[in-house]
Write a protein that holds these residues in place. Sequence first.
Motif, PDB file in Angstrom:
ATOM      1  N   ALA A 136      10.842 -22.287   6.084  1.00 24.41           N
ATOM      2  CA  ALA A 136      10.642 -21.081   5.056  1.00 24.41           C
ATOM      3  C   ALA A 136       9.561 -21.507   4.309  1.00 24.41           C
ATOM      4  CB  ALA A 136      12.072 -20.939   4.480  1.00 24.41           C
ATOM      5  N   PHE A 137       8.455 -20.654   3.938  1.00 17.12           N
ATOM      6  CA  PHE A 137       7.481 -20.823   2.870  1.00 17.12           C
ATOM      7  C   PHE A 137       7.732 -19.958   1.786  1.00 17.12           C
ATOM      8  CE2 PHE A 137       5.842 -22.421   7.045  1.00 17.12           C
ATOM      9  CZ  PHE A 137       5.355 -23.788   6.778  1.00 17.12           C
ATOM     10  N   GLU A 138       7.433 -20.270   0.506  1.00 19.99           N
ATOM     11  CA  GLU A 138       7.475 -19.494  -0.608  1.00 19.99           C
ATOM     12  C   GLU A 138       5.920 -19.181  -1.100  1.00 19.99           C
ATOM     13  OE1 GLU A 138      10.073 -21.419  -3.451  1.00 19.99           O
ATOM     14  OE2 GLU A 138      11.753 -21.119  -2.343  1.00 19.99           O
ATOM     15  N   LEU A 139       5.516 -18.342  -1.022  1.00 21.03           N
ATOM     16  CA  LEU A 139       4.298 -17.807  -1.377  1.00 21.03           C
ATOM     17  C   LEU A 139       4.209 -17.254  -2.689  1.00 21.03           C
ATOM     18  CD1 LEU A 139       3.304 -16.103   2.192  1.00 21.03           C
ATOM     19  CD2 LEU A 139       3.105 -18.397   1.713  1.00 21.03           C
ATOM     20  N   LYS A 140       3.031 -17.546  -3.367  1.00 19.95           N
ATOM     21  CA  LYS A 140       2.594 -16.843  -4.481  1.00 19.95           C
ATOM     22  C   LYS A 140       1.818 -15.620  -4.255  1.00 19.95           C
ATOM     23  CE  LYS A 140       2.179 -21.375  -6.905  1.00 19.95           C
ATOM     24  NZ  LYS A 140       0.954 -22.334  -7.579  1.00 19.95           N
ATOM     25  N   PRO A 141       2.101 -14.670  -5.014  1.00 20.33           N
ATOM     26  CA  PRO A 141       1.590 -13.271  -4.648  1.00 20.33           C
ATOM     27  C   PRO A 141       0.135 -13.565  -5.235  1.00 20.33           C
ATOM     28  CG  PRO A 141       3.500 -12.823  -5.894  1.00 20.33           C
ATOM     29  CD  PRO A 141       3.455 -14.354  -5.904  1.00 20.33           C
ATOM     30  N   ARG A 142      -0.847 -12.982  -4.549  1.00 20.07           N
ATOM     31  CA  ARG A 142      -2.179 -13.194  -4.715  1.00 20.07           C
ATOM     32  C   ARG A 142      -2.780 -12.113  -5.709  1.00 20.07           C
ATOM     33  NH1 ARG A 142      -5.412 -13.932   1.029  1.00 20.07           N
ATOM     34  NH2 ARG A 142      -4.713 -15.990   1.461  1.00 20.07           N
ATOM     35  N   GLU A 143      -3.703 -12.367  -6.556  1.00 21.41           N
ATOM     36  CA  GLU A 143      -4.334 -11.529  -7.386  1.00 21.41           C
ATOM     37  C   GLU A 143      -5.781 -11.299  -7.252  1.00 21.41           C
ATOM     38  OE1 GLU A 143      -3.833 -12.963 -11.443  1.00 21.41           O
ATOM     39  OE2 GLU A 143      -1.708 -12.886 -11.407  1.00 21.41           O
ATOM     40  N   GLU A 144      -5.878 -10.101  -6.685  1.00 18.69           N
ATOM     41  CA  GLU A 144      -7.091  -9.728  -6.090  1.00 18.69           C
ATOM     42  C   GLU A 144      -7.897  -8.213  -6.958  1.00 18.69           C
ATOM     43  OE1 GLU A 144      -9.157 -11.326  -3.893  1.00 18.69           O
ATOM     44  OE2 GLU A 144      -7.666 -12.780  -3.206  1.00 18.69           O
ATOM     45  N   GLU A 145      -9.039  -8.319  -6.790  1.00 20.91           N
ATOM     46  CA  GLU A 145      -9.698  -6.968  -7.700  1.00 20.91           C
ATOM     47  C   GLU A 145      -9.395  -5.816  -6.640  1.00 20.91           C
ATOM     48  OE1 GLU A 145     -11.273  -5.352 -10.912  1.00 20.91           O
ATOM     49  OE2 GLU A 145     -10.682  -7.356 -10.673  1.00 20.91           O
ATOM     50  N   PRO A 146      -8.870  -4.601  -6.884  1.00 22.34           N
ATOM     51  CA  PRO A 146      -8.767  -3.761  -5.937  1.00 22.34           C
ATOM     52  C   PRO A 146     -10.018  -2.868  -5.616  1.00 22.34           C
ATOM     53  CG  PRO A 146      -8.029  -3.098  -8.173  1.00 22.34           C
ATOM     54  CD  PRO A 146      -8.475  -4.564  -8.250  1.00 22.34           C
ATOM     55  N   ARG A 147     -10.179  -2.585  -4.273  1.00 21.80           N
ATOM     56  CA  ARG A 147     -11.280  -2.351  -3.686  1.00 21.80           C
ATOM     57  C   ARG A 147     -11.230  -0.798  -3.581  1.00 21.80           C
ATOM     58  NH1 ARG A 147     -12.856  -6.958   0.706  1.00 21.80           N
ATOM     59  NH2 ARG A 147     -12.798  -8.818  -0.616  1.00 21.80           N
ATOM     60  N   SER A 148      -9.875  -0.325  -3.314  1.00 15.32           N
ATOM     61  CA  SER A 148      -9.766   1.258  -2.944  1.00 15.32           C
ATOM     62  C   SER A 148      -8.525   1.659  -3.346  1.00 15.32           C
ATOM     63  CB  SER A 148     -10.026   1.441  -1.455  1.00 15.32           C
ATOM     64  OG  SER A 148      -8.909   0.400  -0.874  1.00 15.32           O
ATOM     65  N   ILE A 149      -8.103   3.041  -3.377  1.00 17.38           N
ATOM     66  CA  ILE A 149      -6.962   3.392  -3.691  1.00 17.38           C
ATOM     67  C   ILE A 149      -6.180   4.322  -2.490  1.00 17.38           C
ATOM     68  CG2 ILE A 149      -5.744   5.061  -5.258  1.00 17.38           C
ATOM     69  CD1 ILE A 149      -8.068   4.896  -7.296  1.00 17.38           C
ATOM     70  N   VAL A 150      -5.215   3.762  -1.905  1.00 17.07           N
ATOM     71  CA  VAL A 150      -4.369   4.187  -0.747  1.00 17.07           C
ATOM     72  C   VAL A 150      -3.238   5.023  -1.274  1.00 17.07           C
ATOM     73  CG1 VAL A 150      -3.564   3.718   1.307  1.00 17.07           C
ATOM     74  CG2 VAL A 150      -5.659   2.275   0.303  1.00 17.07           C
ATOM     75  N   ALA A 151      -3.082   6.160  -0.686  1.00 15.89           N
ATOM     76  CA  ALA A 151      -1.805   6.828  -0.928  1.00 15.89           C
ATOM     77  C   ALA A 151      -1.710   7.380   0.404  1.00 15.89           C
ATOM     78  CB  ALA A 151      -2.105   8.267  -1.435  1.00 15.89           C
ATOM     79  N   PHE A 152      -0.068   7.001   0.741  1.00 12.95           N
ATOM     80  CA  PHE A 152       0.516   7.327   2.100  1.00 12.95           C
ATOM     81  C   PHE A 152       1.707   7.979   1.947  1.00 12.95           C
ATOM     82  CE2 PHE A 152       2.445   3.477   0.997  1.00 12.95           C
ATOM     83  CZ  PHE A 152       3.861   3.355   1.433  1.00 12.95           C
ATOM     84  N   ASP A 153       2.175   8.845   3.079  1.00  9.90           N
ATOM     85  CA  ASP A 153       3.163   9.696   3.153  1.00  9.90           C
ATOM     86  C   ASP A 153       3.896   9.515   4.545  1.00  9.90           C
ATOM     87  OD1 ASP A 153       5.207  11.519   2.257  1.00  9.90           O
ATOM     88  OD2 ASP A 153       4.056  13.051   3.356  1.00  9.90           O
ATOM     89  N   ILE A 154       5.077   9.064   4.551  1.00  4.49           N
ATOM     90  CA  ILE A 154       5.795   8.724   5.879  1.00  4.49           C
ATOM     91  C   ILE A 154       6.425  10.080   6.320  1.00  4.49           C
ATOM     92  CG2 ILE A 154       7.482   7.324   6.796  1.00  4.49           C
ATOM     93  CD1 ILE A 154       7.321   5.386   4.476  1.00  4.49           C
ATOM     94  N   ASN A 155       6.135  10.483   7.710  1.00  3.66           N
ATOM     95  CA  ASN A 155       6.832  11.461   8.273  1.00  3.66           C
ATOM     96  C   ASN A 155       7.419  10.963   9.597  1.00  3.66           C
ATOM     97  OD1 ASN A 155       5.405  13.846   6.686  1.00  3.66           O
ATOM     98  ND2 ASN A 155       3.512  12.370   7.357  1.00  3.66           N
ATOM     99  N   GLU A 156       7.910  11.980  10.280  1.00  2.75           N
ATOM    100  CA  GLU A 156       8.907  11.459  11.408  1.00  2.75           C
ATOM    101  C   GLU A 156       7.796  10.829  12.712  1.00  2.75           C
ATOM    102  OE1 GLU A 156      11.054  13.889  14.869  1.00  2.75           O
ATOM    103  OE2 GLU A 156      10.451  15.131  13.117  1.00  2.75           O
ATOM    104  N   ASN A 157       6.685  11.227  12.858  1.00  7.40           N
ATOM    105  CA  ASN A 157       5.811  10.797  13.988  1.00  7.40           C
ATOM    106  C   ASN A 157       4.791  10.272  13.573  1.00  7.40           C
ATOM    107  OD1 ASN A 157       7.631  11.364  16.427  1.00  7.40           O
ATOM    108  ND2 ASN A 157       7.007  13.398  15.998  1.00  7.40           N
ATOM    109  N   THR A 158       4.187  10.414  12.286  1.00 10.41           N
ATOM    110  CA  THR A 158       3.021   9.905  11.697  1.00 10.41           C
ATOM    111  C   THR A 158       3.268   9.344  10.202  1.00 10.41           C
ATOM    112  OG1 THR A 158       2.403  12.294  10.780  1.00 10.41           O
ATOM    113  CG2 THR A 158       1.611  11.329  13.088  1.00 10.41           C
ATOM    114  N   VAL A 159       1.974   8.652   9.809  1.00 10.07           N
ATOM    115  CA  VAL A 159       1.915   8.343   8.398  1.00 10.07           C
ATOM    116  C   VAL A 159       0.656   8.850   8.010  1.00 10.07           C
ATOM    117  CG1 VAL A 159       1.853   6.474   6.831  1.00 10.07           C
ATOM    118  CG2 VAL A 159       3.452   6.463   8.815  1.00 10.07           C
ATOM    119  N   ALA A 160       0.682   9.895   7.011  1.00 11.96           N
ATOM    120  CA  ALA A 160      -0.691  10.317   6.294  1.00 11.96           C
ATOM    121  C   ALA A 160      -1.170   9.532   5.574  1.00 11.96           C
ATOM    122  CB  ALA A 160      -0.594  11.701   5.935  1.00 11.96           C
TER     123      ALA A 160
END
Length: 493
Positions: free
Chosen positions: A176-200
């Motif tokens: 078991a490895f305990e990882l430190k969360p990385r701190e990166e400069e965001p390059r994009s904005i991603v919005a997603f919506d979960i549906n029955e057969n797809t993810v928009a």
Amino acid sequence: MLRRAVAVELEATRELNKLLHSVETAYLNIVREVVEYAVKNNVTSANQLYELFYSKYRLEHQDLNSQLIIQAIRQASEIAKSFMERRRKGLVSKPYPEVRRVSIRFTEDAWSYDQFVKSVAPVRVELSLLGGRREVWLRLHKRFWQYWWRVLSGEARLASTLVVKRRLNKWYAIFAFELKPREEEPRSIVAFDINENTVAVGRIDIETTVSKVADWNKQYLTPQLYTIKTDFGRLARRYERVRNAIIERLKPGFTLPSGKYANITNTREFRKRVKRLRERVRKVGRVRHVANELTKTPAIIVTEELGNNPQEEMIDGIGKDELRHRIKQTPFKALEKAVEEKALERGSKIFHVSSYRNSRVCPIHFTKLERTDDWHTLKCPLGHYVDRDYASVMNMAWKITPESWTKGVWWNMKNLNKNMNWREYEGESNPMIPHPIVHHLHATLREFMASLEQSPAVLARGKPMNPARGANEGWARKPPRPLGRGGGQEVCK
């Protein structure tokens, strides 16, 4: 801290295989006896069980390491708590849990932890088995070296507890490895919506949006809208037909004298056939595929606040059993948790916004959309058509904007819907979208097509990289859960 588990196969000789089997048998017997006593006498405290049973098992198993006895008692306490909690909810019908297999937990004193972490390239471990410590060689692979490089660079730490388990007559050591969360400069904005057969998915590139490239070429301001195919609903429909066929095939053998049939789903023959369908493995592979696709680059990830049990809210008012089953089988929360964990690991930030009217409002004019013959296609009163999935991801992205008036009007609208006057804002244009690209966005929303480059194919069966399935051991995949919920993987309710 994040936790990731990696299973590594042990090079077990015939002598070592016998020793591991002996330790596993003793460990399993201790867990079974303590669990039965704990459930019968309603004693779930690990300290109380330790005081009652440690001296007894220490005398019975003098060759067994004392730390293994302690870990077996603690594991039995976790199993008893999990079983009693499920029994209170009415999810089990048996008086006692059936512990069929266990995972042996070696603490820091029961294996060569200090020597292992000081090595640059560890290839073997020492385990405290019957008669003393034995040296065991490891068959290391790429996934282990990826996390071990993080340990050497200071981005991760190796947990002191080592889990050894047997699967298909092979022994695996689970680190078991305990990882430190990385701190990166965001390059994009991603919005997603979960549906029955797809993810928009709606993706906005920050670098090209805020730089001079946007002034030179306006097309870079247009969000990238595409879908990722998951087919959770089709998968649930397919496996439902398969299970019904199995039930019909087994019915003649379970006919009662009255002419009725016994509950075949509770029989051993039915479970024996169903477990070969690998429905859960296919779902896990698709969930991880979507999480990996959404977090390829550091980004600001936006999604809806689903609540604790979104399926129950969605099926409320739906009378069709098949549709209710498909919705219940869609892993909304599992997909959300997978994206959250992968986002922390790769330096992304995730935000949850209100789900109020995300898919019912035009993302350009903020007018309430009207229904059409197609359930996915809605019409704006100002004369254009909008796909409701893409409207949802666009409205979620607008809800995190700090400077526009949309934050004051739409932020946390779930709590303000009673006082909302829709007519006051109908016809207003969105200040976040420049007017020259409105027509281009109209055409994009009307296409409803996902590009093959942005929507890679999903494998029919996705298997984890770990050789041993279930290597996460529950507590090793993420930070420990509250007491009383562990050990669920070792119990058959």
